[in-house]
Motif scaffolding. Structure first.
Motif, PDB file in Angstrom:
ATOM      1  N   GLY A  42      -0.026 -39.523   6.253  1.00  0.00           N
ATOM      2  CA  GLY A  42       1.487 -39.457   6.259  1.00  0.00           C
ATOM      3  C   GLY A  42       1.962 -38.610   5.344  1.00  0.00           C
ATOM      4  O   GLY A  42       2.902 -38.464   4.220  1.00  0.00           O
ATOM      5  N   ASP A  43       0.677 -37.371   4.640  1.00  0.00           N
ATOM      6  CA  ASP A  43       1.023 -36.900   3.586  1.00  0.00           C
ATOM      7  C   ASP A  43       1.748 -35.305   4.776  1.00  0.00           C
ATOM      8  O   ASP A  43       0.166 -34.849   4.799  1.00  0.00           O
ATOM      9  CB  ASP A  43      -0.094 -36.333   3.123  1.00  0.00           C
ATOM     10  CG  ASP A  43       0.348 -34.747   2.221  1.00  0.00           C
ATOM     11  OD1 ASP A  43       1.167 -34.410   2.268  1.00  0.00           O
ATOM     12  OD2 ASP A  43      -1.169 -34.600   1.246  1.00  0.00           O
ATOM     13  N   THR A  44       2.904 -35.123   5.471  1.00  0.00           N
ATOM     14  CA  THR A  44       3.012 -33.940   5.846  1.00  0.00           C
ATOM     15  C   THR A  44       3.496 -32.553   5.042  1.00  0.00           C
ATOM     16  O   THR A  44       4.036 -32.275   6.301  1.00  0.00           O
ATOM     17  CB  THR A  44       4.827 -34.618   7.056  1.00  0.00           C
ATOM     18  OG1 THR A  44       5.492 -34.787   5.603  1.00  0.00           O
ATOM     19  CG2 THR A  44       3.880 -36.254   7.938  1.00  0.00           C
ATOM     20  N   PHE A  45       3.298 -32.994   3.859  1.00  0.00           N
ATOM     21  CA  PHE A  45       3.629 -31.364   3.196  1.00  0.00           C
ATOM     22  C   PHE A  45       3.028 -29.846   3.758  1.00  0.00           C
ATOM     23  O   PHE A  45       3.103 -29.527   4.092  1.00  0.00           O
ATOM     24  CB  PHE A  45       3.318 -32.049   1.678  1.00  0.00           C
ATOM     25  CG  PHE A  45       4.807 -32.189   0.860  1.00  0.00           C
ATOM     26  CD1 PHE A  45       5.314 -33.565   1.980  1.00  0.00           C
ATOM     27  CD2 PHE A  45       4.951 -31.944  -0.167  1.00  0.00           C
ATOM     28  CE1 PHE A  45       6.144 -33.868   1.739  1.00  0.00           C
ATOM     29  CE2 PHE A  45       6.253 -32.448  -0.186  1.00  0.00           C
ATOM     30  CZ  PHE A  45       7.158 -33.416   0.373  1.00  0.00           C
ATOM     31  N   ARG A  46       1.814 -30.743   3.815  1.00  0.00           N
ATOM     32  CA  ARG A  46       0.987 -29.271   3.578  1.00  0.00           C
ATOM     33  C   ARG A  46       0.117 -29.583   5.315  1.00  0.00           C
ATOM     34  O   ARG A  46      -0.509 -30.798   5.512  1.00  0.00           O
ATOM     35  CB  ARG A  46      -0.305 -29.909   2.973  1.00  0.00           C
ATOM     36  CG  ARG A  46       0.607 -29.241   1.132  1.00  0.00           C
ATOM     37  CD  ARG A  46      -0.705 -29.833  -0.094  1.00  0.00           C
ATOM     38  NE  ARG A  46      -1.620 -30.596  -0.135  1.00  0.00           N
ATOM     39  CZ  ARG A  46      -2.355 -30.808  -0.298  1.00  0.00           C
ATOM     40  NH1 ARG A  46      -3.787 -30.034   0.342  1.00  0.00           N
ATOM     41  NH2 ARG A  46      -2.880 -32.094   0.002  1.00  0.00           N
ATOM     42  N   ALA A  47       0.232 -28.667   6.068  1.00  0.00           N
ATOM     43  CA  ALA A  47      -0.839 -28.442   7.087  1.00  0.00           C
ATOM     44  C   ALA A  47      -1.940 -28.572   7.085  1.00  0.00           C
ATOM     45  O   ALA A  47      -2.959 -29.564   7.830  1.00  0.00           O
ATOM     46  CB  ALA A  47      -0.605 -27.264   8.145  1.00  0.00           C
ATOM     47  N   LYS A  96      -6.300 -39.731  -3.508  1.00  0.00           N
ATOM     48  CA  LYS A  96      -6.531 -40.777  -2.535  1.00  0.00           C
ATOM     49  C   LYS A  96      -6.724 -40.000  -1.004  1.00  0.00           C
ATOM     50  O   LYS A  96      -7.791 -41.054  -0.366  1.00  0.00           O
ATOM     51  CB  LYS A  96      -4.617 -40.597  -2.249  1.00  0.00           C
ATOM     52  CG  LYS A  96      -3.438 -40.800  -3.674  1.00  0.00           C
ATOM     53  CD  LYS A  96      -1.897 -40.240  -2.567  1.00  0.00           C
ATOM     54  CE  LYS A  96      -1.657 -38.641  -2.693  1.00  0.00           C
ATOM     55  NZ  LYS A  96      -2.466 -38.047  -4.081  1.00  0.00           N
ATOM     56  N   THR A  97      -6.863 -39.337  -0.707  1.00  0.00           N
ATOM     57  CA  THR A  97      -7.362 -38.805   0.289  1.00  0.00           C
ATOM     58  C   THR A  97      -8.894 -38.981   0.058  1.00  0.00           C
ATOM     59  O   THR A  97      -8.899 -39.382   1.583  1.00  0.00           O
ATOM     60  CB  THR A  97      -6.815 -37.745   1.341  1.00  0.00           C
ATOM     61  OG1 THR A  97      -5.368 -36.814   0.685  1.00  0.00           O
ATOM     62  CG2 THR A  97      -7.293 -37.074   2.252  1.00  0.00           C
ATOM     63  N   THR A  98      -9.370 -39.144  -0.583  1.00  0.00           N
ATOM     64  CA  THR A  98     -10.599 -38.795  -0.690  1.00  0.00           C
ATOM     65  C   THR A  98     -10.897 -40.207  -0.582  1.00  0.00           C
ATOM     66  O   THR A  98     -12.290 -41.164   0.074  1.00  0.00           O
ATOM     67  CB  THR A  98     -11.235 -38.758  -1.890  1.00  0.00           C
ATOM     68  OG1 THR A  98     -11.098 -36.864  -2.297  1.00  0.00           O
ATOM     69  CG2 THR A  98     -12.939 -38.443  -1.911  1.00  0.00           C
ATOM     70  N   ALA A 117      -2.687 -45.812   5.033  1.00  0.00           N
ATOM     71  CA  ALA A 117      -1.617 -44.681   5.509  1.00  0.00           C
ATOM     72  C   ALA A 117      -1.972 -43.350   4.038  1.00  0.00           C
ATOM     73  O   ALA A 117      -1.622 -44.197   3.034  1.00  0.00           O
ATOM     74  CB  ALA A 117      -0.620 -45.322   4.858  1.00  0.00           C
ATOM     75  N   ASP A 118      -2.552 -42.094   4.385  1.00  0.00           N
ATOM     76  CA  ASP A 118      -2.167 -41.265   3.555  1.00  0.00           C
ATOM     77  C   ASP A 118      -0.929 -41.116   3.441  1.00  0.00           C
ATOM     78  O   ASP A 118      -0.086 -41.058   3.519  1.00  0.00           O
ATOM     79  CB  ASP A 118      -3.290 -39.941   3.774  1.00  0.00           C
ATOM     80  CG  ASP A 118      -2.845 -39.702   2.806  1.00  0.00           C
ATOM     81  OD1 ASP A 118      -2.875 -39.755   1.848  1.00  0.00           O
ATOM     82  OD2 ASP A 118      -3.417 -38.251   2.953  1.00  0.00           O
ATOM     83  N   THR A 119      -0.579 -40.716   2.316  1.00  0.00           N
ATOM     84  CA  THR A 119       0.627 -40.306   1.903  1.00  0.00           C
ATOM     85  C   THR A 119       0.784 -39.177   0.720  1.00  0.00           C
ATOM     86  O   THR A 119      -0.515 -38.377   0.342  1.00  0.00           O
ATOM     87  CB  THR A 119       1.453 -41.508   0.765  1.00  0.00           C
ATOM     88  OG1 THR A 119       0.672 -41.143  -0.097  1.00  0.00           O
ATOM     89  CG2 THR A 119       2.015 -42.164   1.780  1.00  0.00           C
TER      90      THR A 119
HETATM   91 MG   LIG Z   1      -4.516 -35.837  -0.144  1.00  0.00          MG
END
Ligand SMILES: [Mg+2]
Ligand SMILES: Nc1nc2c(ncn2[C@@H]2O[C@H](COP(=O)(O)OP(=O)(O)OP(=O)(O)O)[C@@H](O)[C@H]2O)c(=O)[nH]1
Length: 317
Positions: free
Chosen positions: A152-157, A129-131, A204-206
C-alpha cells in the motif's frame, strides 16, 4: 528498510550479538529511568518534598511525560501524607507498580477471525513500518499462519519492489500495483485475493505521512472505508508504528494519528539504542491503547510481543 530486507534475504540466523536479552537492548532507557530512580530513592529514610521534586524531574526527563508524571506524583504524595510509604525503597516499588499498571491493556495481538484478519500499518516516514511488517509476517508464518502483504506504499517504486522481492524469497505473497496507484485499491485487491485464498493474515503497508498532510490522512481513511464497505470488522487492527527514539514527538504523533484515523494498537520501534523508552508509559496512559510489539533491533527476531511486566522488569531490575 532496504537494509533489513537485504540482510534477511537468505538467512534468518541469529548472530550471538542478536541474542542479547531485552534488558541489554533496553539498557540506555534502563540507565536513565530504572537506575536513575534507584539512585534517587533506594536507601532514603525519609520521603519529603525535596525527594518528590527530584523524582518528578527524573520522570519527566525520562520521557514519561508531564501529565503521566503528575498523575503518579500526586498519587505518591497522597500515600506519603497518609504515611503509607515508609521509605525510599517502598516508594521505588510503588513507582514500579504504578508504571506497570499504565501499560496493561489487552496487549497481545491475536490474529483470529472467521475470515482473513487484516492489519493496517500506518505511521510517519522512516518509523519502521515496512521492517515491522517483515518481522511480523515471518513471526505469523512461523506460528503456522498463512500471510499475505499488500504493498500500500505506492509512492516509491523501490518500496513496492523491495516488498515483492522479499515476499518471493520468504514465500509470502505480495499484492502490488504500479507506483502511483491508489493505495485503497491495492489494499482492497489484496483483501479480495486473501479472502479468496483463505489467507489467515493480511498485512497492509502504507506510505509514511505526517498527520498534518490532510490529503494523505484522507487516503488512510479511504483505505479503511473501502475495507469496511466489504467487511465492517476490517481492518481488525489499525496499528501505528512509531520510532521510540523520537521521545515526546512519538507521543504527539500517536495522539494525532489516533484523532484522525482511530488506532487500535501501537508498535514502538528502535528502543535499542535510545534512552527514551519511558515514552511508552506516556503513550499508553494518554491514549489508553495497547502497545502491541516493540522493536529492539534490525534483525528479524528483534520484534517482541509487548509484555508490560517483562518491559518494566527489564527497565528496573
Ligand atoms: Mg516503508
Ligand atoms: N535499530 C533499529 N532499527 C530499526 C528498528 N525498526 C526499524 N529500524 C530501521 O529503521 C529504518 C526505517 O525502517 P522502515 O521499515 O523502512 O521504515 P518505514 O516506516 O517503512 O519508512 P517509510 O516507508 O519511508 O515511511 C530501517 O533502517 C530499519 O532497519 C528497530 O527496532 N531497531
Amino acid at each position: 528498510m532496504l537494509n533489513f530486507f537485504k540482510k534477511n534475504q537468505n538467512k534468518d540466523i541469529q548472530t550471538d550479538a542478536n541474542k542479547a536479552s531485552l534488558k541489554d537492548r533496553l539498557s540506555k532507557s534502563k540507565r536513565r529511568l530504572g537506575d536513575g530512580l534507584s539512585s534517587i530513592l533506594i536507601g532514603k529514610k525519609q520521603i519529603d518534598d525535596e525527594l518528590l521534586d527530584e523524582l518528578e524531574i527524573l520522570m519527566i526527563s525520562s520521557d514519561i511525560g508531564i501529565q503521566t508524571t503528575d498523575k503518579i506524583i500526586e498519587s505518591v504524595r497522597k500515600k506519603a501524607s497518609r504515611k503509607e510509604l515508609k521509605d525510599g525503597d517502598s516508594l521505588y516499588q510503588l513507582i514500579k507498580i504504578e508504571l506497570e499498571e499504565l501499560l496493561v491493556h489487552n496487549n497481545l495481538l491475536e490474529p483470529v477471525s472467521d475470515s482473513t484478519f487484516v492489519i493496517l500499518v500506518v505511521g510517519i516516514n522512516g518509523a519502521g513500518k515496512t521492517t515491522t511488517i517483515g518481522k511480523l509476517a515471518k513471526s505469523f508464518q512461523s506460528q503456522g499462519k498463512t500471510v499475505m502483504l499488500a504493498a500500500g506504499d505506492t509512492f516509491r517504486a523501490a518500496a513496492v519492489e523491495q516488498l515483492q522481492i522479499w515476499g518471493e524469497r520468504n514465500n509470502i505473497s505480495v499484492v502490488a500495483q504500479k507506483t502511483g496507484a491508489d493505495a485503497a485499491s491495492v489494499v482492497y485487491d489484496a483483501y479480495q485475493s486473501a479472502t479468496a485464498k483463505k489467507i489467515d493474515v493480511l498485512i497492509a503497508d502504507t506510505a509514511g505521512r505526517l498527520h498534518t498532510q490532510d490529503n494523505l490522512m484522507q487516503e488512510l481513511e479511504k483505505i479503511k472505508r473501502v475495507l469496511k464497505k466489504h467487511n465492517e470488522n476490517t481492518p481488525h487492527e489499525t496499528m501505528l508504528v512509531i520510532d521510540g527514539s523520537s521521545g515526546q514527538n512519538a507521543l504527539q504523533q500517536a495522539k494525532e494519528f489516533h484523532k484522525s484515523i482511530k488506532l487500535s494498537g501501537i508498535t514502538v520501534t528502535k528502543l535499542d539504542g535510545t534512552a527514551k523508552g519511558g515514552v511508552l508509559f506516556a503513550i499508553s496512559d494518554a491514549l489508553n491503547l495497547p502497545i502491541r510489539f516493540i522493536g529492539v533491533g534490525e534483525a528479524i527476531d528483534d520484534l517482541k510481543p509487548f509484555d508490560a511486566e517483562e518491559f518494566v522488569n527489564a527497565l528496573f531490575d
